[in-house]
Enzyme design. Sequence first.
Site, PDB file in Angstrom:
ATOM      1  N   SER A   1       0.856  -1.189   0.000  1.00  0.00           N
ATOM      2  CA  SER A   1       0.000   0.000   0.000  1.00  0.00           C
ATOM      3  C   SER A   1       0.888   1.233   0.000  1.00  0.00           C
ATOM      4  O   SER A   1       2.119   1.120   0.023  1.00  0.00           O
ATOM      5  CB  SER A   1      -0.882  -0.004   1.246  1.00  0.00           C
ATOM      6  OG  SER A   1      -0.074   0.299   2.368  1.00  0.00           O
ATOM      7  N   LYS A   2       0.243   2.385  -0.005  1.00  0.00           N
ATOM      8  CA  LYS A   2       1.001   3.642  -0.080  1.00  0.00           C
ATOM      9  C   LYS A   2       2.031   3.768   1.027  1.00  0.00           C
ATOM     10  O   LYS A   2       3.038   4.458   0.868  1.00  0.00           O
ATOM     11  CB  LYS A   2       0.038   4.825  -0.026  1.00  0.00           C
ATOM     12  CG  LYS A   2      -0.797   4.946  -1.278  1.00  0.00           C
ATOM     13  CD  LYS A   2      -0.988   6.406  -1.674  1.00  0.00           C
ATOM     14  CE  LYS A   2      -1.782   6.545  -2.958  1.00  0.00           C
ATOM     15  NZ  LYS A   2      -3.220   6.518  -2.731  1.00  0.00           N
ATOM     16  N   ARG A   3       1.762   3.110   2.153  1.00  0.00           N
ATOM     17  CA  ARG A   3       2.728   3.165   3.261  1.00  0.00           C
ATOM     18  C   ARG A   3       4.102   2.666   2.829  1.00  0.00           C
ATOM     19  O   ARG A   3       5.119   3.031   3.382  1.00  0.00           O
ATOM     20  CB  ARG A   3       2.259   2.255   4.407  1.00  0.00           C
ATOM     21  CG  ARG A   3       1.276   2.847   5.357  1.00  0.00           C
ATOM     22  CD  ARG A   3       0.925   1.876   6.465  1.00  0.00           C
ATOM     23  NE  ARG A   3       0.478   0.577   5.953  1.00  0.00           N
ATOM     24  CZ  ARG A   3       1.124  -0.568   6.140  1.00  0.00           C
ATOM     25  NH1 ARG A   3       2.234  -0.593   6.832  1.00  0.00           N
ATOM     26  NH2 ARG A   3       0.660  -1.693   5.640  1.00  0.00           N
TER      27      ARG A   3
END
Length: 469
Positions: free
Chosen positions: A239-241
């Site tokens: 994910s964007k993390r």
Amino acid sequence: MTTPLKTRFAPSPTGHLHVGGARTALFNYLLARRHGGVFSLRVEDTDALRSRPEFTEDILSSLKWLGLEWDGPLVYQTQRAEIYRAYVERLLSQGRAYHCHCDPERLAESRARALANKDKPRYDGRCRDLGLGPAPGSVIRFKSPQSGETAWPDLVKGPISFQNDELDDLVIARADGLPTYNMAVVVDDASLGITHVIRGDDHVNNTPRQILIYEALEEPLPLFGHVPMILGGDKKRLSKRHGATSVLAYREMGYLPEALVNYLARLGWSHGDQEIFSLEELISFFDLKDVGVSAAVFNTDKLDWLNSHYAKEIPLPRLASSLAPFLEKLGAENLDPSLLEKAALSVRERGKTLAEMAQKALFYFLPYPPLNPQEADKLLTPAGKEILRAFREPLGRTPADNAEFDALLTRLASERNVKKNAVAQPLRLALTGETKSPGLFEVIEALGPEKTIARIDKALARPESRDAT
Ligand code: GLU
């Protein structure tokens, strides 16, 4: 005659195309191309609240950039409302679906109760056998079999089965008449003749519901294959993390499409221990049985490695034109095509991404690259300038060649009793602004005598801060 193989990629335009989605698209593309079949594209845009045309644009641009051209017309679910209605009618008339008048509030409460008790929320079937007709605000539910099991031989994961009593009567048409996700997907895949449904394994739980709808409609079942998801370094879903996840973000960072395609293909699929694959090779080798059952971890180092490989491999004019927008973003002007190719050649092994390469090639395209001030203090001393003047002289005469420069470097170095590289540094700084750069003679050759002399003169004009010698 056997039906031709037909796959589809069915993104919802509710966000940018994620690398996981791109890999699903790639596997569908490869499977279709491998078997001379059809790769179709369907935009699942029925979620009016979250779907946006700019995301559709993003998805289409991403697929085009990756070179995953689809066949036939692009299908939009929002343009197929009549088709869905007809299939829902078919289920109603065959007694496989029913109108449900249940109060949404009551359903929401019972759902919340089930969740609070850690039970699976399910519809209690109150309207299932009431034989109700349509009413304002009512929905249509599928009459799901309450016993037996639904199983399929998953092309990636092997046999999968669900007990039918785990599945409740799902809503197939909402109060506004539009189909829900599972109904629309079945209608589309069935009516468009999809033979292979290859998608992310987040859809495994939908598959038994979809199979039951196929059976109720007496439509032939496609084959299903569920591809494991992509994880970040911490083994959580990518994910964007974890950094960039959208395909176009990788384009922006300066990855070549060949590198990303090669990388995504190997993320979960393998062919012996081969790492580098052209698209043609991927097409001829691709087989779903070689897709691993466990999730793959996204590894940027490997993507960087592949990018460096393709930067060296692709034709120079292509590398040059791919570099151009990155140079422009950094403020480069007048991207003369022949200088651009020379610059591309001189940096293709000096950066992992096009952005890094552009950074290293920028000096070619600035009228005067800014001189690194600390290095300039150190190198543009009277002694350093003497070296610059010694170089300036043969540049005025044509043709001055590399051999002559090299001899000059050797002489200047031996006169000063230093290494050749040490005498080269004032010149390197004057021409590139830095003390690390592509090969000095390569730079002189690419810039040509006029620009080289102008840069030397500019450096000669710089006031000296101190003499390091
Ligand atoms: N639209 C769904 C998604 O983006 C895919 C549905 C499918 O492949 O069946 O997750």
